[in-house]
Design an enzyme around this catalytic site. Structure first.
Site, short mmCIF file in Angstrom:
data_model
loop_
_atom_site.label_atom_id
_atom_site.label_comp_id
_atom_site.label_asym_id
_atom_site.label_seq_id
_atom_site.Cartn_x
_atom_site.Cartn_y
_atom_site.Cartn_z
N GLU A 117 -6.81 4.12 7.92
CA GLU A 117 -6.69 5.57 7.70
C GLU A 117 -7.99 6.13 7.13
OE1 GLU A 117 -3.04 5.21 5.55
OE2 GLU A 117 -2.10 4.60 7.43
N GLU A 119 -5.41 -5.60 10.53
CA GLU A 119 -4.40 -4.56 10.74
C GLU A 119 -4.72 -3.82 12.04
OE1 GLU A 119 -2.47 -3.17 6.90
OE2 GLU A 119 -4.43 -2.26 6.88
N ASN A 126 0.87 -1.18 0.00
CA ASN A 126 0.00 0.00 0.00
C ASN A 126 0.91 1.23 0.00
OD1 ASN A 126 -1.79 2.04 0.52
ND2 ASN A 126 -2.24 1.42 2.63
N SER A 148 3.30 -2.54 10.41
CA SER A 148 4.76 -2.49 10.61
C SER A 148 5.48 -3.77 10.20
CB SER A 148 5.08 -2.12 12.06
OG SER A 148 4.58 -0.83 12.35
N HIS A 196 -9.58 0.55 5.01
CA HIS A 196 -8.25 0.75 5.61
C HIS A 196 -8.39 1.67 6.83
CE1 HIS A 196 -4.16 2.14 6.22
NE2 HIS A 196 -3.80 1.03 5.62
N LYS A 212 0.03 4.23 -0.20
CA LYS A 212 -0.66 5.38 0.41
C LYS A 212 -0.57 6.61 -0.50
CE LYS A 212 0.42 3.38 4.85
NZ LYS A 212 0.01 3.42 6.22
N GLY A 231 2.09 1.86 10.84
CA GLY A 231 2.98 3.01 10.70
C GLY A 231 3.66 3.42 11.99
C1 PEP Z 1 -0.86 -0.18 5.90
O1 PEP Z 1 -0.83 0.95 5.44
O2 PEP Z 1 -1.78 -0.95 5.61
C2 PEP Z 1 0.21 -0.58 6.84
C3 PEP Z 1 0.13 -1.76 7.37
O3 PEP Z 1 1.21 0.33 7.06
P1 PEP Z 1 2.62 0.01 7.76
O4 PEP Z 1 3.17 -1.23 7.12
O5 PEP Z 1 3.46 1.22 7.49
O6 PEP Z 1 2.37 -0.21 9.22
#
Ligand code: PEP
Length: 249
Positions: free
Chosen positions: A97, A168, A8, A213, A95, A10, A174
Site C-alpha cells: 500500500e 506479499e 498489520n 488474504s 508494504h 493498517k 485484501g
Molecule cells: C497486509 O496488509 O499485509 C495483508 C496481507 O493484508 P490482507 O491479509 O488483508 O490480505
C-alpha cells in the site's frame, strides 16, 4: 526457528478499540506457543497504549512506517528513535500500500531498511508482484529488484535475527484471493535463493513471511510450506479471535 506471526492493523481502530483488541488477543493466546512469535503493528496513534499490553504477554509491537532520519524538519513523519521510545521493536518497510497507493520507490524503501536496522529495529521488508507483472512472467525479476534495492546498503551488516522479508503478492492483499501452495513455494524458494546470494552468511536464516488474504482456515496449510517462516496478516488480524486462531494454526 520460531515462526513470526505478524498483524498489520493498517489505518483502523481508535485507541480504545486497539487496547480492547490487544487485551482480547493476549488473553486468547495465553501462554505463547514455544515455536511462535507474535507481532502486532497498529497505527501510531495507539502504539503507546498498546505496546505495554503486548509486551507483558511476550508479544512484540511494531510500526507500519517511519522516516529514515534521526530527527529533523520532516513534518508529519516519525523517526525510528521515537518508535523505540514508545516500546516498538519492529517495523515494516515497502508494504504494497505504501508502494502502490503512496508512491514509495525502491530507493526510499532501501534507506528505511538500512536506517531502521541501524537504529535497532527488526525490519520486515515487504515485496511482491502485481497481477500485471505476474501475467507478464516478471515475478522473479520484480522480486529480485525489490530485494536488491531493499537490501542494497545492509549487505555486510545485516543479522538474520533482525531482518525478515514478507512476500506479499499485491493481487492477494485484501482481495480474498490467496496464492496457491505452488505459487507460494516457488516465490519463497526464489526469495530464499536470492537472500543467500545477497547475504551469504545470514541469508539462509532470514525469515520469509507470506502475506495476502491469510485467514484462520488457510493459515495452517500456508505456515507448513517450505521456506514459510511466518505470516503477515491484514484484514484477519483486526479481530482478536481470528488472529489468535491464525497464530495457533
Ligand atoms: C497486509 O496488509 O499485509 C495483508 C496481507 O493484508 P490482507 O491479509 O488483508 O490480505
Amino acid at each position: 526457528m520460531k515462526k513470526l506471526m505478524a498483524a498489520n492493523w493498517k489505518m483502523y481502530k481508535t485507541v480504545e478499540e486497539g487496547v480492547k483488541t490487544a487485551e482480547e488477543l493476549t488473553g486468547l493466546l495465553g501462554e505463547m506457543p514455544a515455536d511462535r512469535e507474535v507481532l502486532v503493528c497498529p497505527s501510531l496513534t495507539m502504539l503507546q497504549a498498546v505496546c505495554p499490553i503486548l509486551k507483558q504477554a511476550g508479544c512484540h509491537a511494531g510500526a507500519q512506517n517511519f522516516y529514515p532520519s534521526k530527527q529533523g524538519a520532516f513534518t508529519g513523519e516519525i523517526a525510528p528513535e521515537q518508535l523505540l521510545d514508545l516500546g516498538c521493536t519492529h517495523a515494516l518497510a515497502g508494504h504494497s500500500e505504501r508502494r502502490h497507493v503512496l508512491g514509495e520507490m525502491n530507493e526510499l524503501i532501501g534507506r528505511k531498511v538500512t536506517f531502521g536496522l541501524e537504529a535497532g529495529l527488526h525490519m520486515i521488508l515487504c515485496i511482491g508482484e502485481t497481477i500485471v507483472e505476474r501475467r507478464l512472467g516478471q515475478i522473479e525479476e520484480v522480486l529480485a529488484r525489490q530485494l536488491e534495492s531493499g537490501l542494497a546498503e545492509v549487505l555486510t551488516t545485516a543479522r538474520a535475527e533482525n531482518l525478515s522479508v514478507a512476500y506479499e503478492p499485491v493481487w492477494a492483499i485484501g482481495t480474498g484471493e490467496v496464492a496457491g501452495p505452488d505459487e507460494v513455494l516457488a516465490a519463497h524458494a526464489f526469495v530464499r535463493a536470492k537472500l543467500k546470494s545477497l547475504l551469504p552468511q545470514e541469508g539462509g536464516r532470514v525469515r520469509i513471511l507470506y502475506g495476502g488474504s491469510v485467514k484462520p482456515d488457510n493459515a495452517a496449510a500456508i505456515i507448513r510450506l517450505d521456506n514459510v517462516d511466518g505470516v503477515l496478516v491484514g484484514g484477519a488480524s483486526l479481530k482478536a479471535d481470528s488472529f489468535s486462531q491464525i497464530v495457533l494454526a
